[in-house]
Design a protein around this motif. Structure first.
Motif, short mmCIF file in Angstrom:
data_model
loop_
_atom_site.label_atom_id
_atom_site.label_comp_id
_atom_site.label_asym_id
_atom_site.label_seq_id
_atom_site.Cartn_x
_atom_site.Cartn_y
_atom_site.Cartn_z
N SER A 40 0.84 -1.22 0.00
CA SER A 40 0.00 0.00 0.00
C SER A 40 0.86 1.25 0.00
O SER A 40 0.53 2.25 -0.66
CB SER A 40 -0.94 0.00 1.20
OG SER A 40 -1.88 -1.03 1.10
N MET A 41 1.97 1.23 0.72
CA MET A 41 2.90 2.36 0.72
C MET A 41 3.49 2.54 -0.69
O MET A 41 3.57 3.68 -1.18
CB MET A 41 4.00 2.15 1.77
CG MET A 41 3.49 2.24 3.20
SD MET A 41 4.59 1.56 4.48
CE MET A 41 6.17 2.20 4.07
N ILE A 42 3.88 1.46 -1.31
CA ILE A 42 4.42 1.51 -2.68
C ILE A 42 3.39 2.12 -3.62
O ILE A 42 3.70 3.00 -4.42
CB ILE A 42 4.85 0.11 -3.15
CG1 ILE A 42 6.14 -0.32 -2.44
CG2 ILE A 42 5.03 0.06 -4.68
CD1 ILE A 42 6.54 -1.77 -2.66
N ASP A 43 2.16 1.64 -3.53
CA ASP A 43 1.10 2.15 -4.40
C ASP A 43 0.85 3.64 -4.19
O ASP A 43 0.66 4.39 -5.15
CB ASP A 43 -0.19 1.35 -4.20
CG ASP A 43 -0.08 -0.10 -4.66
OD1 ASP A 43 0.84 -0.43 -5.44
OD2 ASP A 43 -0.93 -0.91 -4.23
N ASN A 44 0.86 4.09 -2.93
CA ASN A 44 0.68 5.51 -2.63
C ASN A 44 1.79 6.36 -3.21
O ASN A 44 1.53 7.41 -3.81
CB ASN A 44 0.65 5.75 -1.11
CG ASN A 44 -0.66 5.39 -0.47
OD1 ASN A 44 -1.62 5.03 -1.14
ND2 ASN A 44 -0.71 5.50 0.84
N VAL A 45 3.03 5.93 -3.03
CA VAL A 45 4.18 6.69 -3.54
C VAL A 45 4.14 6.73 -5.06
O VAL A 45 4.31 7.78 -5.67
CB VAL A 45 5.51 6.09 -3.02
CG1 VAL A 45 6.71 6.66 -3.77
CG2 VAL A 45 5.65 6.33 -1.52
N ALA A 46 3.89 5.59 -5.69
CA ALA A 46 3.82 5.53 -7.15
C ALA A 46 2.72 6.44 -7.67
O ALA A 46 2.93 7.18 -8.65
CB ALA A 46 3.61 4.09 -7.62
N ILE A 104 3.81 7.28 -11.50
CA ILE A 104 4.55 6.19 -12.15
C ILE A 104 3.94 4.85 -11.75
O ILE A 104 3.10 4.77 -10.86
CB ILE A 104 6.06 6.23 -11.78
CG1 ILE A 104 6.27 6.06 -10.27
CG2 ILE A 104 6.70 7.52 -12.28
CD1 ILE A 104 7.72 5.99 -9.84
N GLU A 105 4.38 3.80 -12.41
CA GLU A 105 3.92 2.45 -12.10
C GLU A 105 4.50 2.00 -10.76
O GLU A 105 5.65 2.32 -10.43
CB GLU A 105 4.34 1.47 -13.20
CG GLU A 105 3.76 1.79 -14.55
CD GLU A 105 2.25 1.67 -14.58
OE1 GLU A 105 1.72 0.71 -13.99
OE2 GLU A 105 1.60 2.54 -15.19
N SER A 106 3.73 1.21 -10.03
CA SER A 106 4.18 0.70 -8.73
C SER A 106 5.45 -0.12 -8.81
O SER A 106 6.25 -0.14 -7.88
CB SER A 106 3.07 -0.13 -8.08
OG SER A 106 1.98 0.69 -7.75
N GLU A 107 5.66 -0.79 -9.94
CA GLU A 107 6.85 -1.63 -10.09
C GLU A 107 8.14 -0.81 -10.11
O GLU A 107 9.23 -1.37 -9.99
CB GLU A 107 6.75 -2.48 -11.36
CG GLU A 107 6.80 -1.66 -12.63
CD GLU A 107 6.50 -2.48 -13.87
OE1 GLU A 107 6.96 -2.06 -14.95
OE2 GLU A 107 5.84 -3.51 -13.77
#
Length: 155
Positions: free
Chosen positions: A112-118, A123-126
């Motif tokens: 969820s943190m990754i998704d928020n930052v992306a 940008i894409e979460s990857e």
């Protein structure tokens, strides 16, 4: 120069209270918070500093000073505004980061943190990586974050 690298770092003390502890724009605790002028989100702060550094645009303290308009703001907003600032000249190729906090186990929050930052960066979460670490007794009472970003010049 078609690419640039930036590094960011931030640290804030952990305090008991119900303001909520935010990392990467996600509330990870209701009983603790990070003491700071904004919400103290060390992860968002470190990524902002990495991006600003890569673009030679100073640091988060210059861009978002401790004034009334930034008091208690969500730091994920700083991240979105920083991404908007560089748009058209630079794009974020990737972000790699480390969050050190002993009081909270972050494994269940990472995606969820990754998704928020992306999302904030557009940008894409990857392209975002967040590695939680406990610190193994080295920094109780503090949360720290380190971030590195690679930017690519927009042609």
């Amino acid at each position: 120069m078609n690419t640039r690298v930036g590094i960011g770092y931030d640290v804030h003390p952990i305090v008991a209270g119900s303001k909520g502890l935010f990392l990467g724009g996600l509330k990870v605790s209701d009983s603790l918070y990070l003491s700071g002028h904004s919400d103290g989100d060390v992860l968002s702060h470190a990524i902002v500093d990495a991006i600003l550094g890569a673009c030679s645009l100073g640091n988060i303290g210059l861009r978002y000073p401790e004034n009334s308009s930034n008091k208690d703001r969500r730091s994920i907003e700083f991240l979105k505004e920083t991404a908007d600032l560089i748009k058209g000249n630079w794009e974020v190729n990737n972000v790699d980061s480390v969050v050190v906090i002993e009081e909270i186990r972050l494994a269940g929050f990472v995606q969820s943190m990754i998704d928020n930052v992306a999302s904030a960066l557009g940008i894409e979460s990857e392209l975002v990586n967040i590695k939680p670490k406990s610190g193994n007794g080295s920094s109780p009472g503090f949360a720290k974050a380190y971030a590195v970003c690679l930017l690519r010049r927009v042609e």
